[in-house]
Scaffold this active site. Structure first.
Site, PDB file in Angstrom:
ATOM      1  N   GLU A 129       0.840  -1.209   0.000  1.00  0.00           N
ATOM      2  CA  GLU A 129       0.000   0.000   0.000  1.00  0.00           C
ATOM      3  C   GLU A 129       0.874   1.258   0.000  1.00  0.00           C
ATOM      4  O   GLU A 129       0.571   2.240  -0.676  1.00  0.00           O
ATOM      5  CB  GLU A 129      -0.914  -0.042   1.239  1.00  0.00           C
ATOM      6  CG  GLU A 129      -1.783   1.169   1.453  1.00  0.00           C
ATOM      7  CD  GLU A 129      -2.988   1.224   0.523  1.00  0.00           C
ATOM      8  OE1 GLU A 129      -2.774   1.260  -0.694  1.00  0.00           O
ATOM      9  OE2 GLU A 129      -4.117   1.242   1.019  1.00  0.00           O
ATOM     10  N   THR A 182      -4.399   8.253  -5.154  1.00  0.00           N
ATOM     11  CA  THR A 182      -4.412   8.541  -3.717  1.00  0.00           C
ATOM     12  C   THR A 182      -3.318   9.550  -3.369  1.00  0.00           C
ATOM     13  O   THR A 182      -3.542  10.489  -2.596  1.00  0.00           O
ATOM     14  CB  THR A 182      -4.217   7.241  -2.904  1.00  0.00           C
ATOM     15  OG1 THR A 182      -5.333   6.399  -3.171  1.00  0.00           O
ATOM     16  CG2 THR A 182      -4.140   7.498  -1.425  1.00  0.00           C
TER      17      THR A 182
HETATM   18  N1  HSE Z   1      -7.226   7.099   4.083  1.00  0.00           N
HETATM   19  C1  HSE Z   1      -6.725   7.085   2.735  1.00  0.00           C
HETATM   20  C2  HSE Z   1      -6.952   8.449   2.104  1.00  0.00           C
HETATM   21  C3  HSE Z   1      -7.445   6.029   1.971  1.00  0.00           C
HETATM   22  O1  HSE Z   1      -8.087   8.933   2.173  1.00  0.00           O
HETATM   23  O2  HSE Z   1      -6.011   9.037   1.576  1.00  0.00           O
HETATM   24  C4  HSE Z   1      -7.025   5.927   0.523  1.00  0.00           C
HETATM   25  O3  HSE Z   1      -5.988   5.014   0.379  1.00  0.00           O
END
Ligand code: HSE
Length: 308
Positions: A129, A182
């Protein structure tokens, strides 16, 4: 234990409005399928990817990176081949990289008779990730591995709390077909937030956790508000305000951005309510030139699993 298993690694919704980087839940409608096979030749290789165009090179693929992280620690006397049948669209905001990263580690662990705990699996999957998002968060990986709702109390040391799932909770997932990375959605966020907003957000998160424990749907609804992230990211999502308004007007308990978007989720009490929300939101995107997917999902309380 056989030499080969097929697993399904579910999609997930992270943040859940008030729990940025800490809260997530697991979907049962869509998930990656993977075949993991023991080989006499040592090392990890990805031999096939279907569904989306992703790198076969293990050092450039989130499933390969997390698998290697676990493999290098476990040092088994064999190798592994991975086939990925990718169903969770990359960049869609429902934990695509997490399902791949978790799937390979889960499969390897299962074929080695489970030397790793679920928490260990999360730790290794987080390395994949990290490669995808350039940040260390487990709010997609944890619900993918544990199922249901999870709260990441801390990432270092890693501590994950499993939360209960009220029986009648359904999610509607709306995916306008644009891609948001992201890393780019995170770059929009400030390092500091106003104290007033932080207080409100912690109150919402605390009350949502309580509402899940007590199956209090009214309190779930009151808690699903995001003062910190949604105002900054919603501009990335076409027709966001209209979609949210339609979802709430048609009975959704709450509606917000799924992870870093572009998918939007609405939580609903009951399948009928979810169907009304699905219909209302579909009408909005149908009037635009934006292609979209929309589906209703139960909350998956099992998480990642072996299918054969
Ligand atoms: N918590 C993360 C974000 C989730 O909102 O950036 C996406 O990978």
């Amino acid at each position: 234990m056989p030499n080969e298993i097929r697993i399904t690694s579910p999609a997930t919704v992270a943040n859940v409005a008030c729990g940025f980087d800490v809260l997530g839940f697991c979907l049962d409608k869509v998930g990656d399928e993977m075949v993991i096979r023991k080989t006499a030749k040592k090392g990890i290789s990805i031999t096939k990817i279907e569904g989306y165009n992703l790198p076969l090179n293990v050092n450039e693929n989130v499933a390969g990176i997390s698998a290697l992280a676990a493999y290098n620690v476990l040092k088994p006397n064999c190798g592994f081949e991975i086939e990925i049948y990718k169903k969770v669209k990359p960049g869609s905001g429902i934990g695509s990289s997490s399902s791949s990263a978790a799937g390979s580690v889960f499969g390897i662990n299962a074929l080695l008779d489970r030397p790793l705990s679920k928490s260990d699996l999360v730790k290794f999957a987080m390395q994949g990730e990290y490669y995808a998002s350039k940040s260390e968060h487990a709010d997609n990986i944890a619900p993918c591995i544990y199922g249901g709702f999870t709260l990441v109390k801390s990432v270092d040391p890693l501590k994950i709390l499993e939360l209960p799932t009220p029986d009648d909770l359904f999610a509607v997932i709306i995916h306008p077909q644009i891609e948001i990375k992201t890393s780019e959605a995170r770059a929009l966020l400030p390092l500091n937030v106003p104290l007033y907003s932080a207080i409100k957000q912690s109150a919402n998160l605390g009350s949502l956790v309580h509402a899940l424990h007590t199956s209090n749907y009214q309190l779930i609804s009151e808690s699903l508000n995001d003062l910190l992230i949604e105002p900054l990211r919603k501009k990335l999502i076409p027709n966001y305000n209209e979609v949210k308004e339609a979802a709430l007007k048609n009975g959704a308990l709450g509606c917000s951005i799924s992870g870093s978007g572009p998918s939007v989720f609405a939580l609903c009490k009951g399948n009928d309510s979810a169907s009304s929300v699905k219909k209302a939101v579909s009408q909005i995107y149908s009037r635009t030139a934006i292609n979209f997917d929309i589906f209703i999902s139960k909350i998956n309380t099992e998480g990642i699993k072996i299918v054969e």
